[in-house]
Enzyme design. Sequence first.
Site, PDB file in Angstrom:
ATOM      1  N   CYS A 111       3.217   1.028 -15.586  1.00 51.39           N
ATOM      2  CA  CYS A 111       2.294   2.026 -16.141  1.00 51.39           C
ATOM      3  C   CYS A 111       2.919   2.834 -17.275  1.00 51.39           C
ATOM      4  CB  CYS A 111       1.797   2.955 -15.046  1.00 51.39           C
ATOM      5  SG  CYS A 111       0.948   2.067 -13.742  1.00 51.39           S
ATOM      6  N   HIS A 249      -0.560   9.362 -18.337  1.00 50.16           N
ATOM      7  CA  HIS A 249      -1.034   8.155 -17.658  1.00 50.16           C
ATOM      8  C   HIS A 249      -2.110   8.564 -16.659  1.00 50.16           C
ATOM      9  CE1 HIS A 249      -1.385   4.643 -15.335  1.00 50.16           C
ATOM     10  NE2 HIS A 249      -0.635   5.045 -14.332  1.00 50.16           N
ATOM     11  N   ASN A 279      -7.199   3.641 -12.791  1.00 46.56           N
ATOM     12  CA  ASN A 279      -5.844   3.487 -13.314  1.00 46.56           C
ATOM     13  C   ASN A 279      -5.737   2.106 -13.981  1.00 46.56           C
ATOM     14  OD1 ASN A 279      -3.120   2.963 -13.678  1.00 46.56           O
ATOM     15  ND2 ASN A 279      -2.492   3.807 -11.703  1.00 46.56           N
TER      16      ASN A 279
HETATM   17  N1  COA Z   1     -10.635   5.038   1.897  1.00 49.50           N
HETATM   18  C1  COA Z   1     -10.528   5.656   3.073  1.00 49.50           C
HETATM   19  N2  COA Z   1      -9.342   5.894   3.684  1.00 49.50           N
HETATM   20  C2  COA Z   1      -8.227   5.487   3.042  1.00 49.50           C
HETATM   21  C3  COA Z   1      -8.287   4.834   1.788  1.00 49.50           C
HETATM   22  C4  COA Z   1      -9.549   4.605   1.219  1.00 49.50           C
HETATM   23  N3  COA Z   1      -9.702   3.990   0.024  1.00 49.50           N
HETATM   24  N4  COA Z   1      -7.008   4.559   1.397  1.00 49.50           N
HETATM   25  C5  COA Z   1      -6.201   5.019   2.360  1.00 49.50           C
HETATM   26  N5  COA Z   1      -6.933   5.565   3.355  1.00 49.50           N
HETATM   27  C6  COA Z   1      -6.472   6.149   4.597  1.00 49.50           C
HETATM   28  C7  COA Z   1      -5.150   5.617   5.051  1.00 49.50           C
HETATM   29  O1  COA Z   1      -5.301   4.350   5.675  1.00 49.50           O
HETATM   30  C8  COA Z   1      -4.721   6.688   6.028  1.00 49.50           C
HETATM   31  O2  COA Z   1      -5.389   6.489   7.221  1.00 49.50           O
HETATM   32  P1  COA Z   1      -4.627   6.734   8.636  1.00 49.50           P
HETATM   33  O3  COA Z   1      -4.260   8.190   8.623  1.00 49.50           O
HETATM   34  O4  COA Z   1      -5.667   6.358   9.621  1.00 49.50           O
HETATM   35  O5  COA Z   1      -3.435   5.818   8.573  1.00 49.50           O
HETATM   36  C9  COA Z   1      -5.267   7.963   5.384  1.00 49.50           C
HETATM   37  O6  COA Z   1      -6.263   7.535   4.431  1.00 49.50           O
HETATM   38  C10 COA Z   1      -4.223   8.767   4.664  1.00 49.50           C
HETATM   39  O7  COA Z   1      -3.439   7.841   3.899  1.00 49.50           O
HETATM   40  P2  COA Z   1      -2.399   8.351   2.884  1.00 49.50           P
HETATM   41  O8  COA Z   1      -1.798   7.169   2.142  1.00 49.50           O
HETATM   42  O9  COA Z   1      -1.451   9.286   3.555  1.00 49.50           O
HETATM   43  O10 COA Z   1      -3.352   9.163   1.908  1.00 49.50           O
HETATM   44  P3  COA Z   1      -2.957  10.144   0.780  1.00 49.50           P
HETATM   45  O11 COA Z   1      -3.543  11.456   1.053  1.00 49.50           O
HETATM   46  O12 COA Z   1      -1.499  10.050   0.472  1.00 49.50           O
HETATM   47  O13 COA Z   1      -3.752   9.506  -0.433  1.00 49.50           O
HETATM   48  C11 COA Z   1      -3.346   8.102  -2.327  1.00 49.50           C
HETATM   49  C12 COA Z   1      -3.528   8.167  -0.845  1.00 49.50           C
HETATM   50  C13 COA Z   1      -3.085   6.637  -2.702  1.00 49.50           C
HETATM   51  C14 COA Z   1      -4.625   8.565  -3.030  1.00 49.50           C
HETATM   52  C15 COA Z   1      -2.136   8.999  -2.738  1.00 49.50           C
HETATM   53  O14 COA Z   1      -1.006   8.696  -1.957  1.00 49.50           O
HETATM   54  C16 COA Z   1      -1.761   8.852  -4.175  1.00 49.50           C
HETATM   55  O15 COA Z   1      -2.461   9.343  -5.027  1.00 49.50           O
HETATM   56  N6  COA Z   1      -0.622   8.190  -4.468  1.00 49.50           N
HETATM   57  C17 COA Z   1      -0.251   7.851  -5.821  1.00 49.50           C
HETATM   58  C18 COA Z   1      -0.883   6.545  -6.147  1.00 49.50           C
HETATM   59  C19 COA Z   1      -0.871   6.193  -7.597  1.00 49.50           C
HETATM   60  O16 COA Z   1      -1.444   6.872  -8.407  1.00 49.50           O
HETATM   61  N7  COA Z   1      -0.201   5.079  -7.930  1.00 49.50           N
HETATM   62  C20 COA Z   1      -0.104   4.576  -9.247  1.00 49.50           C
HETATM   63  C21 COA Z   1       0.921   5.338 -10.002  1.00 49.50           C
HETATM   64  S1  COA Z   1       1.301   4.511 -11.472  1.00 49.50           S
END
Ligand code: COA
Length: 322
Positions: A111, A249, A279
């Site tokens: 990215c 980004h 993204n």
């Molecule tokens: N819909 C519903 N639930 C979802 C989901 C979706 N699309 N994706 C994940 N979940 C669930 C998980 O399975 C988890 O469930 P559980 O508690 O039963 O295990 C719960 O939501 C929390 O998961 P978690 O990964 O802790 O969520 P989060 O609050 O950290 O949010 C992201 C997830 C991906 C949005 C967040 O971690 C994030 O923004 N990370 C950066 C990702 C990114 O931008 N990457 C590219 C960078 S270049």
Amino acid sequence: MYSKIIGAGFYVPDNMVKNEFFESFLDTNDEWISSRTGIKSRFFSKGENTSDLGTKAAEMALDESGLKADELDMIVFATMTPDMYMPSTACIVKKNIGAEKAFAFDIGAACSGFMYALTVASQFIENGSVRNALVIGGEVMSKALDFSDRSTAVLFGDGAGAVVLAASQEPGIIKSYLGAKDDSKLSLVLEALPVENPFVEKAEGSTNKLAMEGREVFKFSTQVVGQAIDEVLKDTGYGYEDVKMIIPHQANYRLIDYAIGKNKNLQDKFYLNVDRYGNTSAGSVAIALSEVRQKGLLKPGDLIILLGFGGGFTWGSLLIKI
Ligand code: COA
């Protein structure tokens, strides 16, 4: 000698996909996706590959620049979803647009790729090796997504952006800053070919699909946003107050909002379009830059910062006078 942006363009496939699309086959919903990421829609290819998106973005950038394709000396394409390993996506675009004399190659920095590619191309111009360069960032992320994984499938989109850089006596790219550090937990991974040959029975666990440990990536990304802004301003004589716009980004809204929260004096300067595109990895900053130019939000002399972060881990920023 400076390198200056003289044209920009972008292209996304003609297939807008709203969050509701995922509800029929994943345990997810619009409310979760919107509130956690700010993403409401993205564009998915119906067959166009990365070079197709890049070619259309390049044609728009060339149009705006007034240059002809055969005046380009080099083409750099930042992508982690190339059409092929060989020829490079840059070479395919070279053929498509008829950039007869340009040398061409791809850069992989996930990215942050567009920041890396712009930096490399600008060095060629600044040291006098070339006069005109085409820099593209683009991805067809949908071909790398595991559509059974709700934690990644909803985050990404397809698209490409491009700029034409030209040698100039006037300041353009003033400074760039690049960084990389070990992603020791492999929290953001897209595997390539496994080692399978007569000496290896069978490679295990290779998926060729993007895998992510969201929380680790969130932690890393929010740490480097402020640092990349400070580093690119350092020793330039410019401060926060001089910067008209920061184009980060477009990973997701919550992540950027959290990072901005640590830099409150910059809050109003961030341009975000992640709600519409998701993204698009190496495409995202390039698309947003072209979009703000198209909307007339920048005028000659404005100072902007481009900022990328992602897999590797990698990050980078550029201070640019428009
Ligand atoms: N819909 C519903 N639930 C979802 C989901 C979706 N699309 N994706 C994940 N979940 C669930 C998980 O399975 C988890 O469930 P559980 O508690 O039963 O295990 C719960 O939501 C929390 O998961 P978690 O990964 O802790 O969520 P989060 O609050 O950290 O949010 C992201 C997830 C991906 C949005 C967040 O971690 C994030 O923004 N990370 C950066 C990702 C990114 O931008 N990457 C590219 C960078 S270049």
